[in-house]
Scaffold this motif. Structure first.
Motif, PDB file in Angstrom:
ATOM      1  N   PRO A 127       0.806  -1.223   0.000  1.00  0.00           N
ATOM      2  CA  PRO A 127       0.000   0.000   0.000  1.00  0.00           C
ATOM      3  C   PRO A 127       0.837   1.271   0.000  1.00  0.00           C
ATOM      4  O   PRO A 127       0.367   2.322  -0.429  1.00  0.00           O
ATOM      5  CB  PRO A 127      -0.843  -0.118   1.281  1.00  0.00           C
ATOM      6  CG  PRO A 127      -0.123  -1.117   2.133  1.00  0.00           C
ATOM      7  CD  PRO A 127       0.538  -2.056   1.180  1.00  0.00           C
ATOM      8  N   SER A 128       2.051   1.189   0.492  1.00  0.00           N
ATOM      9  CA  SER A 128       2.933   2.359   0.479  1.00  0.00           C
ATOM     10  C   SER A 128       4.378   1.900   0.499  1.00  0.00           C
ATOM     11  O   SER A 128       4.682   0.790   0.962  1.00  0.00           O
ATOM     12  CB  SER A 128       2.670   3.260   1.693  1.00  0.00           C
ATOM     13  OG  SER A 128       3.091   2.619   2.884  1.00  0.00           O
ATOM     14  N   ARG A 129       5.258   2.744   0.024  1.00  0.00           N
ATOM     15  CA  ARG A 129       6.679   2.403   0.061  1.00  0.00           C
ATOM     16  C   ARG A 129       7.159   2.292   1.506  1.00  0.00           C
ATOM     17  O   ARG A 129       8.000   1.441   1.826  1.00  0.00           O
ATOM     18  CB  ARG A 129       7.494   3.460  -0.684  1.00  0.00           C
ATOM     19  CG  ARG A 129       8.979   3.103  -0.764  1.00  0.00           C
ATOM     20  CD  ARG A 129       9.818   4.121  -1.494  1.00  0.00           C
ATOM     21  NE  ARG A 129      11.209   3.694  -1.512  1.00  0.00           N
ATOM     22  CZ  ARG A 129      11.796   3.034  -2.493  1.00  0.00           C
ATOM     23  NH1 ARG A 129      11.087   2.726  -3.574  1.00  0.00           N
ATOM     24  NH2 ARG A 129      13.068   2.680  -2.422  1.00  0.00           N
ATOM     25  N   ALA A 130       6.616   3.125   2.386  1.00  0.00           N
ATOM     26  CA  ALA A 130       7.027   3.094   3.793  1.00  0.00           C
ATOM     27  C   ALA A 130       6.730   1.731   4.419  1.00  0.00           C
ATOM     28  O   ALA A 130       7.535   1.198   5.192  1.00  0.00           O
ATOM     29  CB  ALA A 130       6.328   4.200   4.574  1.00  0.00           C
ATOM     30  N   ALA A 153       5.112   0.212  -4.902  1.00  0.00           N
ATOM     31  CA  ALA A 153       6.272  -0.322  -4.184  1.00  0.00           C
ATOM     32  C   ALA A 153       6.170  -1.844  -4.072  1.00  0.00           C
ATOM     33  O   ALA A 153       5.110  -2.384  -3.738  1.00  0.00           O
ATOM     34  CB  ALA A 153       6.356   0.298  -2.799  1.00  0.00           C
ATOM     35  N   PHE A 154       7.273  -2.514  -4.343  1.00  0.00           N
ATOM     36  CA  PHE A 154       7.329  -3.973  -4.277  1.00  0.00           C
ATOM     37  C   PHE A 154       8.507  -4.394  -3.405  1.00  0.00           C
ATOM     38  O   PHE A 154       9.543  -3.726  -3.373  1.00  0.00           O
ATOM     39  CB  PHE A 154       7.523  -4.580  -5.663  1.00  0.00           C
ATOM     40  CG  PHE A 154       6.393  -4.376  -6.615  1.00  0.00           C
ATOM     41  CD1 PHE A 154       5.415  -5.340  -6.776  1.00  0.00           C
ATOM     42  CD2 PHE A 154       6.302  -3.201  -7.363  1.00  0.00           C
ATOM     43  CE1 PHE A 154       4.370  -5.161  -7.658  1.00  0.00           C
ATOM     44  CE2 PHE A 154       5.258  -3.012  -8.254  1.00  0.00           C
ATOM     45  CZ  PHE A 154       4.286  -3.999  -8.407  1.00  0.00           C
ATOM     46  N   LEU A 155       8.350  -5.527  -2.736  1.00  0.00           N
ATOM     47  CA  LEU A 155       9.469  -6.200  -2.079  1.00  0.00           C
ATOM     48  C   LEU A 155       9.907  -7.348  -2.969  1.00  0.00           C
ATOM     49  O   LEU A 155       9.084  -8.183  -3.370  1.00  0.00           O
ATOM     50  CB  LEU A 155       9.051  -6.727  -0.704  1.00  0.00           C
ATOM     51  CG  LEU A 155       9.140  -5.739   0.459  1.00  0.00           C
ATOM     52  CD1 LEU A 155       8.458  -6.301   1.693  1.00  0.00           C
ATOM     53  CD2 LEU A 155      10.582  -5.392   0.770  1.00  0.00           C
ATOM     54  N   LEU A 156      11.188  -7.390  -3.288  1.00  0.00           N
ATOM     55  CA  LEU A 156      11.704  -8.441  -4.160  1.00  0.00           C
ATOM     56  C   LEU A 156      11.796  -9.763  -3.389  1.00  0.00           C
ATOM     57  O   LEU A 156      12.065  -9.779  -2.187  1.00  0.00           O
ATOM     58  CB  LEU A 156      13.079  -8.047  -4.691  1.00  0.00           C
ATOM     59  CG  LEU A 156      13.104  -6.799  -5.590  1.00  0.00           C
ATOM     60  CD1 LEU A 156      14.534  -6.496  -6.022  1.00  0.00           C
ATOM     61  CD2 LEU A 156      12.211  -6.981  -6.813  1.00  0.00           C
ATOM     62  N   VAL A 161      13.597  -3.142  -1.809  1.00  0.00           N
ATOM     63  CA  VAL A 161      12.382  -2.406  -2.156  1.00  0.00           C
ATOM     64  C   VAL A 161      12.587  -1.679  -3.477  1.00  0.00           C
ATOM     65  O   VAL A 161      13.578  -0.966  -3.663  1.00  0.00           O
ATOM     66  CB  VAL A 161      12.016  -1.387  -1.057  1.00  0.00           C
ATOM     67  CG1 VAL A 161      10.732  -0.644  -1.417  1.00  0.00           C
ATOM     68  CG2 VAL A 161      11.870  -2.080   0.294  1.00  0.00           C
ATOM     69  N   VAL A 162      11.663  -1.873  -4.418  1.00  0.00           N
ATOM     70  CA  VAL A 162      11.733  -1.202  -5.713  1.00  0.00           C
ATOM     71  C   VAL A 162      10.359  -0.640  -6.054  1.00  0.00           C
ATOM     72  O   VAL A 162       9.343  -1.050  -5.499  1.00  0.00           O
ATOM     73  CB  VAL A 162      12.196  -2.157  -6.835  1.00  0.00           C
ATOM     74  CG1 VAL A 162      13.592  -2.675  -6.565  1.00  0.00           C
ATOM     75  CG2 VAL A 162      11.223  -3.312  -6.988  1.00  0.00           C
ATOM     76  N   GLU A 163      10.352   0.318  -6.977  1.00  0.00           N
ATOM     77  CA  GLU A 163       9.096   0.908  -7.443  1.00  0.00           C
ATOM     78  C   GLU A 163       8.931   0.669  -8.929  1.00  0.00           C
ATOM     79  O   GLU A 163       9.875   0.794  -9.708  1.00  0.00           O
ATOM     80  CB  GLU A 163       9.057   2.410  -7.155  1.00  0.00           C
ATOM     81  CG  GLU A 163       8.718   2.755  -5.724  1.00  0.00           C
ATOM     82  CD  GLU A 163       8.353   4.221  -5.548  1.00  0.00           C
ATOM     83  OE1 GLU A 163       7.955   4.859  -6.553  1.00  0.00           O
ATOM     84  OE2 GLU A 163       8.473   4.722  -4.418  1.00  0.00           O
ATOM     85  N   VAL A 164       7.710   0.312  -9.326  1.00  0.00           N
ATOM     86  CA  VAL A 164       7.353   0.151 -10.729  1.00  0.00           C
ATOM     87  C   VAL A 164       6.000   0.810 -10.931  1.00  0.00           C
ATOM     88  O   VAL A 164       5.036   0.487 -10.225  1.00  0.00           O
ATOM     89  CB  VAL A 164       7.285  -1.342 -11.137  1.00  0.00           C
ATOM     90  CG1 VAL A 164       6.768  -1.488 -12.563  1.00  0.00           C
ATOM     91  CG2 VAL A 164       8.645  -2.002 -11.002  1.00  0.00           C
ATOM     92  N   ALA A 204       6.576  -1.199   2.860  1.00  0.00           N
ATOM     93  CA  ALA A 204       7.541  -2.153   2.320  1.00  0.00           C
ATOM     94  C   ALA A 204       8.912  -1.968   2.956  1.00  0.00           C
ATOM     95  O   ALA A 204       9.607  -2.943   3.281  1.00  0.00           O
ATOM     96  CB  ALA A 204       7.627  -2.001   0.804  1.00  0.00           C
ATOM     97  N   GLU A 205       9.316  -0.725   3.156  1.00  0.00           N
ATOM     98  CA  GLU A 205      10.633  -0.459   3.731  1.00  0.00           C
ATOM     99  C   GLU A 205      10.706  -0.904   5.191  1.00  0.00           C
ATOM    100  O   GLU A 205      11.758  -1.359   5.654  1.00  0.00           O
ATOM    101  CB  GLU A 205      10.964   1.022   3.601  1.00  0.00           C
ATOM    102  CG  GLU A 205      11.299   1.423   2.161  1.00  0.00           C
ATOM    103  CD  GLU A 205      11.602   2.904   2.018  1.00  0.00           C
ATOM    104  OE1 GLU A 205      11.203   3.684   2.921  1.00  0.00           O
ATOM    105  OE2 GLU A 205      12.226   3.273   1.005  1.00  0.00           O
ATOM    106  N   ARG A 206       9.602  -0.809   5.922  1.00  0.00           N
ATOM    107  CA  ARG A 206       9.604  -1.276   7.311  1.00  0.00           C
ATOM    108  C   ARG A 206       9.839  -2.780   7.382  1.00  0.00           C
ATOM    109  O   ARG A 206      10.607  -3.264   8.221  1.00  0.00           O
ATOM    110  CB  ARG A 206       8.283  -0.912   7.993  1.00  0.00           C
ATOM    111  CG  ARG A 206       8.181   0.533   8.437  1.00  0.00           C
ATOM    112  CD  ARG A 206       7.042   0.729   9.426  1.00  0.00           C
ATOM    113  NE  ARG A 206       5.749   0.403   8.842  1.00  0.00           N
ATOM    114  CZ  ARG A 206       4.981   1.268   8.186  1.00  0.00           C
ATOM    115  NH1 ARG A 206       5.388   2.526   8.024  1.00  0.00           N
ATOM    116  NH2 ARG A 206       3.815   0.911   7.695  1.00  0.00           N
ATOM    117  N   LEU A 207       9.175  -3.527   6.499  1.00  0.00           N
ATOM    118  CA  LEU A 207       9.372  -4.976   6.486  1.00  0.00           C
ATOM    119  C   LEU A 207      10.801  -5.332   6.069  1.00  0.00           C
ATOM    120  O   LEU A 207      11.425  -6.213   6.654  1.00  0.00           O
ATOM    121  CB  LEU A 207       8.373  -5.636   5.537  1.00  0.00           C
ATOM    122  CG  LEU A 207       6.929  -5.722   6.015  1.00  0.00           C
ATOM    123  CD1 LEU A 207       6.066  -6.402   4.966  1.00  0.00           C
ATOM    124  CD2 LEU A 207       6.827  -6.453   7.331  1.00  0.00           C
ATOM    125  N   SER A 208      11.307  -4.650   5.059  1.00  0.00           N
ATOM    126  CA  SER A 208      12.669  -4.919   4.606  1.00  0.00           C
ATOM    127  C   SER A 208      13.679  -4.617   5.707  1.00  0.00           C
ATOM    128  O   SER A 208      14.638  -5.378   5.922  1.00  0.00           O
ATOM    129  CB  SER A 208      12.973  -4.082   3.359  1.00  0.00           C
ATOM    130  OG  SER A 208      14.260  -4.377   2.854  1.00  0.00           O
TER     131      SER A 208
END
Length: 237
Positions: free
Chosen positions: A91-94, A132-135, A125-128, A96-100
């Motif tokens: 839902p947000s880059r933030a 935001a996606f987690l690889l 974490v990347v954006e397309v 995804a970044e917290r999980l990473s």
């Protein structure tokens, strides 16, 4: 879900901690089983409780982990309308970044290695197209007690652990779905007897394959209603 585990009004579902287990008779031939393991980890974007988050094998664990990492790293984020899309956005880059960051903190404690990191030119974490996606992430753990060996995340994530054959069941822990690749009758019996496994598959069947006539974790009827039996004897006219 821990705040609600003791509340009888609430039926808890998840996490699944689903796993793929290889017996000693299948471990040496692990390459044959890569497809079913990758599918178990990554299908449906890796977000289901029946996606495998743990791989257990008595031998060849590091080799298998390296091969799985290469396969999973080839799954790339795509536009949401791409028919080849296999990853779900956050839902947000933030978020995804917290999980990473949580994964990286566990890695810094030692005893585990992110084998997919070597295939990433940047971060996890990347954006397309603004999403935001987690690889996909495949971790090698030196012991099943490592926090990442007991973790579950809503994207393709799994930890490979090498365990002795006699520990495969005893240290498996709660597991919603388990795919056991083995013809060892004793190991199969031990898995069948385990009270911690709810959905057990023998052979090359992905953990995430769903059959609606095989419910897991009960169903809503059992939570809301009490089953009763009734017999009525016919009375003489």
């Amino acid at each position: 879900v821990s705040p609600w585990r003791g509340d009888p009004r609430i039926e808890i579902h998840g996490p699944g901690w689903s796993k793929v287990v290889l017996g000693a008779d299948a471990a040496a031939d692990w390459r044959r089983h890569l497809d079913v393991i990758v599918t178990s980890i990554a299908e449906n974007g890796g977000r289901s409780c029946v996606n495998a988050s743990g791989i257990r094998t008595p031998a060849h664990g590091r080799e298998m982990a390296a091969a799985l990492a290469e396969r999973l790293a080839a799954i790339e984020p795509r536009a949401l309308d791409d028919p080849e899309a296999a990853l779900a956005p956050f839902p947000s880059r933030a978020a995804a970044e917290r999980l990473s960051a949580a994964i990286d903190r566990q890695l810094q404690g030692g005893g585990a290695e992110d084998l997919t990191a070597r295939y990433r030119p940047g971060g996890r974490v990347v954006e397309v197209d603004g999403c935001a996606f987690l690889l996909p992430t495949l971790v090698w753990c030196e012991d099943a007690a490592h926090p990442l060996a007991q973790a579950e995340y809503p994207f393709p994530f799994a930890a490979v652990v090498e365990q002795r054959d006699d520990e495969l069941v005893e240290r498996l822990g709660p597991s919603l779905a388990v795919t056991a690749i083995t013809d060892d009758s004793q190991l199969r019996r031990r898995l069948l007897a385990s009270p911690h496994i709810q959905r057990l598959r023998f052979g090359s069947i992905p953990t995430c394959r769903v059959a609606w006539d095989q419910p897991h974790e009960g169903n809503l009827f059992e939570h809301l209603y009490r089953r009763r039996a009734l017999d009525v004897a016919e009375t003489a006219a």
